[in-house]
Design a protein around this motif. Structure first.
Motif: not given
Length: 540
Positions: A99-100, A103, A106-107, A109, A147-150
């Motif tokens: 999962n990491n 991310l 796909t996501d 930082w 996620r980066s939004t966190d």
């Protein structure tokens, strides 16, 4: 009773459902079962193979050479709840890891100064080795990347330091934890109770004694939970050699800035890591720790945060010049011996050095790690240097640039068997100190294992059609070099021979270059010289 049966079914579900994408984890699981001698309903791994494969049996016991079906079928035979939990932890670890990784692609930082320092840590050549935690083992926790939004803007920065004591079984356990935030405010200053008997409080490092921990009730698990709660998704954790602290806490956190890895250093090898004290002096311009004094856990959490804030504000530092204190003449007459295995005695170590050199080997210090350290004391610096030159071992450097050798020799073990063991023997001064001159960028000083005249003589022998089978030392003794294997592609062309920074050079470089030009005219002699140079290189 019905609820218990349902729990057992849920637990056993982790033993099935493997796909081709799980092959790597299956191989790791079976290898772990081999090491742990795990028994399923059909016995251990080799017993299982004998039962299902009458033709080949256990003749092919390497899990990597067995099919997915065989591997998964063996895992399904596990019956012990402990073994089932081990499989479950490994699969959860694998899922988190994937999962990491997903991310990261796909996501990603944002390209902020904070995240660039995270990237700098992650891309360091030693990162994957130092931060390769067994976080699938019992007792470990793995935080969520998020996620980066966190991540808030500016990102949430925390700096951590731990002090550890040595407990039974040569295990280091946490006894103090300090955490500070971006404003250098203290979020945690916690004393922790060791879970097993303490062998050494390491008071000279920790500053703590048995009296300081006498009435402490916070357990290792409670301390781990308190730290984990601070590591919310998006949190960047800072520290100096932070992997030591995370390993002791049994916490795997992906977003880290390690101040021992993010700085570049002038004329130091890539793996060089300065002390926090030296780094503070070089970057921040002050000394926060008095020499010989124990560590202050809170200070050791604050300084890495200040170093990171300095890099964020001023941009990446230029390569740092870390000045190593000059060693005394008394220390220069010593050779440092480290990575000494537990069953090795001072009598065993004496055989490393030529018999004609009288030296006294101090008692081996095993207080801080499984491997011991000691010193070989000689009458003078000259005698210590000469003895080092004649020690039979692979020459290299430590992170300070001090010359050291990896020495392999034979000793009788506790079981009476003869074993080959490795230790490192190191000089007390670095290259620039031993030569009394500053080296230019990329220049490597030649040690006097083989002097320049000997080097020229060997090259001349090659020109005359001779290939020496022995190398000569300054005292005239010879050592067989036929066992030294040529490293492929070390010097496979003229460009490599002339431009490799780590190529050995001697003071008669012009004569050697003339010899090389003559050798180039004849293919056979060129090949012989290449083998010679490769052999010399392996002595470093």
């Amino acid at each position: 009773m019905g609820e218990h049966q349902h729990e057992e079914e849920v637990d056993r579900s982790s033993l099935s459902g493997f796909t081709a994408a799980d092959r790597e984890i299956l191989v790791a699981l079976v290898k772990a079962a081999q090491i742990g001698k795990i028994k399923g309903s059909k016995g251990e791994w080799k017993d299982f193979l004998e039962a299902i494969d009458k033709k080949r049996g256990a003749s092919i016991s390497d899990p990597a050479r067995r099919s997915l079906h065989v591997l998964s079928s063996f895992i399904e035979t596990f019956t012990s709840s402990k073994d089932i939990q081990m499989v479950r932890r490994r699969r959860l670890w694998q899922a988190t890891k994937k999962n990491n990784e997903h991310l990261e692609v796909t996501d990603p930082w944002g390209k902020t100064p904070e995240q660039e320092l995270v990237r700098s840590t992650f891309e360091h050549p030693r990162f994957k080795i130092l931060y390769n935690f067994p976080s699938y083992d019992e007792g470990w926790v793995q935080t969520k990347r998020g996620r980066s939004t966190d991540a808030s803007n500016p990102e949430r920065l925390l700096s951590l330091d731990c002090e550890m004591v040595l407990c039974e079984g040569e295990v280091h356990e946490v006894v103090q934890i300090c955490v500070v935030d971006r404003k250098l405010e203290t979020l945690m200053n916690l004393l922790v109770k060791p879970s097993t008997a303490v062998v050494d409080y390491l008071t000279h490092i920790t500053g703590l004694s048995a009296e300081d921990l006498e009435n402490i009730t916070c357990s290792q698990l409670e301390a781990q939970n308190q730290v984990r709660k601070l590591l919310k998704p998006g949190t960047i954790l800072i520290g100096h050699s932070l992997y030591h602290d995370l390993k002791a806490l049994k916490i795997h956190h992906d977003r880290v800035i390690d101040t021992s890895l993010i700085f570049k250093h002038h004329k130091r090898p890539e793996g060089y890591s300065p002390s926090l004290s030296n780094l503070c002096k070089a970057v921040l311009g002050f000394d926060f720790r008095q020499e010989g004094k124990p560590h202050n856990c809170l200070d050791d959490a604050i300084i890495p945060m200040q170093l990171v804030l300095h890099e964020i504000e001023h941009g990446p530092s230029d390569p740092l010049r870390i000045i190593m204190p000059k060693t005394s003449e008394e220390k220069n007459s010593q050779l440092f011996i480290h990575k000494v295995p537990s069953f090795i005695s001072t009598f065993d170590l004496r055989q490393i050095f030529p018999i004609e050199y009288q030296c006294e080997i101090e008692p081996i210090n095993r207080r801080n790690s499984k491997m011991g350290t000691t010193f070989a004391m000689f009458k003078s610096r000259e005698e210590a240097d000469s003895a080092f030159d004649l020690v039979d071992g692979k020459l290299g450097e430590d992170s300070w640039g001090r010359m050291q050798k990896l020495v392999i020799f034979s000793v009788a073990s506790r079981l009476g068997k003869v074993e080959n063991v490795e230790v490192c023997v190191r000089k007390m001064q670095d290259r620039s100190e031993s030569s009394n001159e500053e080296l230019e960028d990329g220049e490597i000083q030649v040690t006097n294992i083989i002097n320049s005249n000997a080097c020229l003589n060997m090259c001349a022998s090659v020109l005359n059609g001779e290939m020496p089978s022995k190398r000569r030392f300054p005292n005239g003794e010879a050592e067989d070099t036929r066992k030294i294997k040529r490293t492929p592609d070390v010097y496979d062309d003229q460009h490599n021979l002339e431009h490799r920074h780590d190529a050995p050079r001697c003071e008669h470089i012009e004569e050697i270059e003339n010899l090389k030009r003559q050798l180039k005219a004849r293919d056979v002699e060129v090949q012989a010289l290449q083998k010679l140079v490769a052999s010399l290189q392996r002595l470093q």
